[in-house]
Structure formats: structure tokens, C-alpha cells
Design a protein around this motif. Structure first.
Motif, PDB file in Angstrom:
ATOM      1  N   THR A   1       1.886 -11.670 -13.827  1.00 45.93           N
ATOM      2  CA  THR A   1       0.811 -10.835 -13.298  1.00 45.93           C
ATOM      3  C   THR A   1      -0.562 -11.324 -13.752  1.00 45.93           C
ATOM      4  O   THR A   1      -1.554 -11.101 -13.062  1.00 45.93           O
ATOM      5  CB  THR A   1       0.986  -9.364 -13.728  1.00 45.93           C
ATOM      6  N   PHE A   2      -0.606 -11.973 -14.912  1.00 44.74           N
ATOM      7  CA  PHE A   2      -1.890 -12.526 -15.349  1.00 44.74           C
ATOM      8  C   PHE A   2      -2.409 -13.536 -14.337  1.00 44.74           C
ATOM      9  O   PHE A   2      -3.577 -13.501 -13.939  1.00 44.74           O
ATOM     10  CB  PHE A   2      -1.756 -13.195 -16.714  1.00 44.74           C
ATOM     11  N   TRP A   3      -1.544 -14.442 -13.891  1.00 43.96           N
ATOM     12  CA  TRP A   3      -1.957 -15.508 -12.985  1.00 43.96           C
ATOM     13  C   TRP A   3      -2.071 -15.041 -11.541  1.00 43.96           C
ATOM     14  O   TRP A   3      -2.863 -15.602 -10.767  1.00 43.96           O
ATOM     15  CB  TRP A   3      -0.978 -16.683 -13.070  1.00 43.96           C
ATOM     16  N   THR A   4      -1.279 -14.021 -11.178  1.00 44.17           N
ATOM     17  CA  THR A   4      -1.270 -13.593  -9.783  1.00 44.17           C
ATOM     18  C   THR A   4      -2.215 -12.430  -9.495  1.00 44.17           C
ATOM     19  O   THR A   4      -2.579 -12.203  -8.338  1.00 44.17           O
ATOM     20  CB  THR A   4       0.148 -13.177  -9.351  1.00 44.17           C
ATOM     21  N   THR A   5      -2.598 -11.662 -10.530  1.00 41.22           N
ATOM     22  CA  THR A   5      -3.427 -10.485 -10.289  1.00 41.22           C
ATOM     23  C   THR A   5      -4.647 -10.404 -11.198  1.00 41.22           C
ATOM     24  O   THR A   5      -5.788 -10.355 -10.730  1.00 41.22           O
ATOM     25  CB  THR A   5      -2.592  -9.198 -10.456  1.00 41.22           C
ATOM     26  N   GLU A   6      -4.424 -10.384 -12.522  1.00 38.62           N
ATOM     27  CA  GLU A   6      -5.533 -10.161 -13.461  1.00 38.62           C
ATOM     28  C   GLU A   6      -6.606 -11.237 -13.348  1.00 38.62           C
ATOM     29  O   GLU A   6      -7.799 -10.937 -13.230  1.00 38.62           O
ATOM     30  CB  GLU A   6      -5.005 -10.107 -14.893  1.00 38.62           C
ATOM     31  N   LEU A   7      -6.178 -12.485 -13.414  1.00 38.04           N
ATOM     32  CA  LEU A   7      -7.144 -13.589 -13.349  1.00 38.04           C
ATOM     33  C   LEU A   7      -7.868 -13.653 -12.009  1.00 38.04           C
ATOM     34  O   LEU A   7      -9.104 -13.758 -11.976  1.00 38.04           O
ATOM     35  CB  LEU A   7      -6.448 -14.905 -13.673  1.00 38.04           C
ATOM     36  N   PRO A   8      -7.156 -13.584 -10.866  1.00 37.65           N
ATOM     37  CA  PRO A   8      -7.873 -13.599  -9.584  1.00 37.65           C
ATOM     38  C   PRO A   8      -8.891 -12.463  -9.445  1.00 37.65           C
ATOM     39  O   PRO A   8      -9.965 -12.664  -8.880  1.00 37.65           O
ATOM     40  CB  PRO A   8      -6.747 -13.470  -8.548  1.00 37.65           C
TER      41      PRO A   8
ATOM     42  N   LYS B   1       5.960  -4.126 -18.808  1.00 39.09           N
ATOM     43  CA  LYS B   1       6.164  -5.199 -17.852  1.00 39.09           C
ATOM     44  C   LYS B   1       6.693  -6.448 -18.548  1.00 39.09           C
ATOM     45  O   LYS B   1       6.090  -6.955 -19.481  1.00 39.09           O
ATOM     46  CB  LYS B   1       4.847  -5.530 -17.143  1.00 39.09           C
ATOM     47  N   SER B   2       7.825  -6.901 -18.071  1.00 36.53           N
ATOM     48  CA  SER B   2       8.394  -8.123 -18.632  1.00 36.53           C
ATOM     49  C   SER B   2       7.777  -9.348 -17.984  1.00 36.53           C
ATOM     50  O   SER B   2       7.973 -10.467 -18.447  1.00 36.53           O
ATOM     51  CB  SER B   2       9.918  -8.143 -18.420  1.00 36.53           C
ATOM     52  N   ASN B   3       7.041  -9.139 -16.868  1.00 33.72           N
ATOM     53  CA  ASN B   3       6.459 -10.267 -16.148  1.00 33.72           C
ATOM     54  C   ASN B   3       4.949 -10.323 -16.339  1.00 33.72           C
ATOM     55  O   ASN B   3       4.226 -10.673 -15.412  1.00 33.72           O
ATOM     56  CB  ASN B   3       6.814 -10.184 -14.666  1.00 33.72           C
ATOM     57  N   ARG B   4       4.467  -9.965 -17.529  1.00 31.21           N
ATOM     58  CA  ARG B   4       3.017  -9.963 -17.767  1.00 31.21           C
ATOM     59  C   ARG B   4       2.423 -11.348 -17.554  1.00 31.21           C
ATOM     60  O   ARG B   4       1.302 -11.488 -17.067  1.00 31.21           O
ATOM     61  CB  ARG B   4       2.738  -9.496 -19.201  1.00 31.21           C
ATOM     62  N   PHE B   5       3.176 -12.382 -17.923  1.00 29.46           N
ATOM     63  CA  PHE B   5       2.684 -13.753 -17.737  1.00 29.46           C
ATOM     64  C   PHE B   5       2.419 -14.015 -16.258  1.00 29.46           C
ATOM     65  O   PHE B   5       1.411 -14.628 -15.886  1.00 29.46           O
ATOM     66  CB  PHE B   5       3.709 -14.750 -18.270  1.00 29.46           C
TER      67      PHE B   5
END
Length: 316
Positions: A78-85, A72-76
Motif C-alpha cells: 500500500t505504501f507504493w500503490t497508495t500512500e506514495l502516489p 494490514k499485512s500488505n503495508r509495503f
């Protein structure tokens, strides 16, 4: 430990691993714990069917990870939109406890100052109270926010707030007692501080001025306190995991939450250094900043995690 006892102790957890989940952190935790269990079983029950059972589950998880693995080139993002929530959602109950603790300590500060006027000086110190009362007498009650260079004040406040938040978090390793103490200390100061202005009939004005930056700042202290309580809860109530396993899982979620606070503290410090000093700004502007700040915290740490969790469950 006898094999029967080992199976009885872990069977419910193993069965829970067979339930589908799309959370990569949860999958990784399952795989790590199964590898630990497999190692234990191979050591003490080398010819047991338990080994094949655990190995089968671990293999299935391993294959599911690498079968669907995508770079995933958009890990940054997904961190804020999925992992953290999702991490926040898993710990909403603890976040509520931290908020209730902090609110209770603020009310204790207000009530104590109301009963005993000398309590204000005991908490805030004579020099700070004398300075504030002198500023009130001079007609500039919030002059303390205008005394330093804006940029210097911004840097100092950002550093200090981050330091306090991470101390509140790290003291969670004391089974949560250190975290509760720092929440008590900060909550008490906030309650006494606000009472001092309400006592001089400056309560509403103090809210308009101080909570321009205080909304984000105090919310972040509560969230940092939740991170510390997560560590303490993992140590005291590991459930079916070992304490080390439970602590590792809590640390992964809580570190993500703490990372999320850094930009919030920077914005709060910017407000305090550059905006709060303008104590004569229009009421509508102060209210707008306050309401937007409170709305953001409520949305990102309460509402949005629930939505992400529901969406994630539907796609599994």
C-alpha cells in the motif's frame, strides 16, 4: 492572543477537517493539529466553548481512526500503490516547478557554452575536457564509461547519486535556496556536457549512450529537488498552520518521495556500470531502454498519482 482572533485564525482549517478523507496521513495530521489547538485553548481559554468544539472534532477523528482500524499485512504494497502516489499528487505543482528549474538551467548551460567555448572548461574542468577530447580523437568518445570494473563503478555511482540527491533534498531547509543552487549546478553541468558532444557532431549518439542511465538519473535529481522545494515552500508559505506544523507535514510527504528514489538510483547505477559501457549496442536497444525509463517516470510520478487521487476521492 484573544480568543476571537484565535478562532478567526483557525476556523477555516477546523471546518476543512470536517470534510471526509480516506488518506491516513491527512487524518493523522488533522488529529495532531487539533490536539495542539486543544492544548492551547485549555491553557488560555479554560472556560470557553471553543474547547468543547475542538474536543468534539478531535474525538470524532479519534473514533473514526480506531473504529475502522485494520492490521494490514500488505503495508509495503500500500505504501507504493497508495500512500506514495497520494503524497506525489499533493505536490505535483512543486514537482513541475523543479522540472522547469532544472530544464532552464540545462538550457542556460547549453547557451553559455555556445556563446563562449571556454565556458565548457570552466564548468567541467580542463582535465575532464582534455580526456574527453582525446577519447573523441581516438574514436572512442564515451570511453570514460568503460574505464573501471563494472561492479566497482556500479557501487560508486549508486552511492554518489544517492548522496547528491539527498543533499539536494536536505538543502531545502534553507528555504529552498540550497536546493535551487544544486539544481542549477547539476543542470548547468548537464547542459555543458551535452553541448560538448553536439559541438563534435556526436549529439544524437551521446543521447543514445548517456541517457541509457541518464533518463532515470536526471529524473531522480528533479524529484529530489521537488522534495527540497517542498520543505522550502512549507517554511515560506505555511498557510493557516504554524511553520513547524507546515514543515512537519511537508517532511512526511517528501521523505516518502525520497525513499522512492533509492531503487531508481540503484537501477540507474546498474545501467551506467554494466550497460552504458557497451557504446556499440544496437540503436533500437538504446532507444528501448531510454523510452521505457522515461515512460516509467512519467507514469509513476505524473499519471498514476492522478488516477489514485481520483479513485481515492470516489471511495470517500
Amino acid at each position: 492572543m484573544r480568543e476571537g482572533q484565535f478562532i478567526k485564525r483557525n476556523l477555516d482549517r477546523w471546518r476543512s477537517y470536517q470534510e471526509p478523507t480516506d488518506d491516513p496521513d491527512e487524518i493523522a495530521r488533522h488529529f495532531t493539529y487539533l490536539v495542539d489547538d486543544l492544548s492551547y485553548a485549555k491553557t488560555f481559554y479554560p472556560k470557553s466553548n471553543t474547547i468543547r468544539y475542538i474536543n468534539s472534532m478531535a474525538a470524532n477523528i479519534y473514533l473514526s481512526i480506531y473504529k475502522n482500524k485494520k492490521e494490514k499485512s500488505n503495508r509495503f504494497v500500500t505504501f507504493w500503490t497508495t500512500e506514495l502516489p497520494l503524497a506525489v499528487r499533493r505536490n505535483h505543482r512543486i514537482l513541475l516547478y523543479a522540472f522547469l528549474f532544472f530544464l532552464s538551467f540545462i538550457l542556460i548551460g547549453v547557451f553559455s557554452a555556445y556563446l563562449d567555448q571556454t565556458f565548457v572548461r570552466a564548468v567541467l574542468g580542463d582535465s575532464y575536457v582534455d580526456m574527453t577530447e582525446q577519447n573523441i580523437a581516438n574514436g572512442h568518445p564515451f570511453n570514460v564509461y568503460a574505464g573501471e570494473n563494472e561492479f566497482v563503478m556500479f557501487l560508486y555511482i549508486a552511492f554518489n547519486n544517492i548522496r547528491v540527491a539527498f543533499l539536494t533534498y536536505f538543502f531545502g531547509i534553507t528555504a529552498g535556496l540550497g536546493t535551487v543552487y544544486l539544481l542549477f549546478k547539476n543542470g548547468l553541468m548537464v547542459g555543458v556536457f551535452e553541448y560538448m558532444f553536439f559541438h563534435h557532431n556526436l549529439g544524437f549518439r551521446s543521447v543514445l549512450v548517456i541517457f541509457v542511465h541518464g533518463t532515470l538519473e536526471l529524473s531522480s535529481i528533479v524529484i529530489a529537488g521537488a522534495g527540497g522545494l517542498m520543505l522550502g515552500n512549507a517554511m515560506l508559505f505555511p498557510k493557516t498552520y504554524t511553520r513547524m506544523q507546515s514543515l512537519k507535514a511537508a517532511a512526511k510527504d517528501s521523505v516518502k518521495i525520497m525513499i522512492s528514489l533509492i531503487p531508481i538510483f540503484i537501477v540507474a547505477a546498474f545501467f551506467e556500470g554494466f550497460v552504458t559501457r557497451h557504446t556499440d549496442m544496437p540503436v533500437w536497444l538504446s532507444l528501448a531502454i531510454l523510452i521505457l525509463s522515461a515512460s516509467f517516470i512519467t507514469w509513476y510520478y505524473v499519471i498514476y498519482p492522478i488516477k489514485v487521487s481520483k479513485r481515492n476521492a470516489q471511495t470517500v
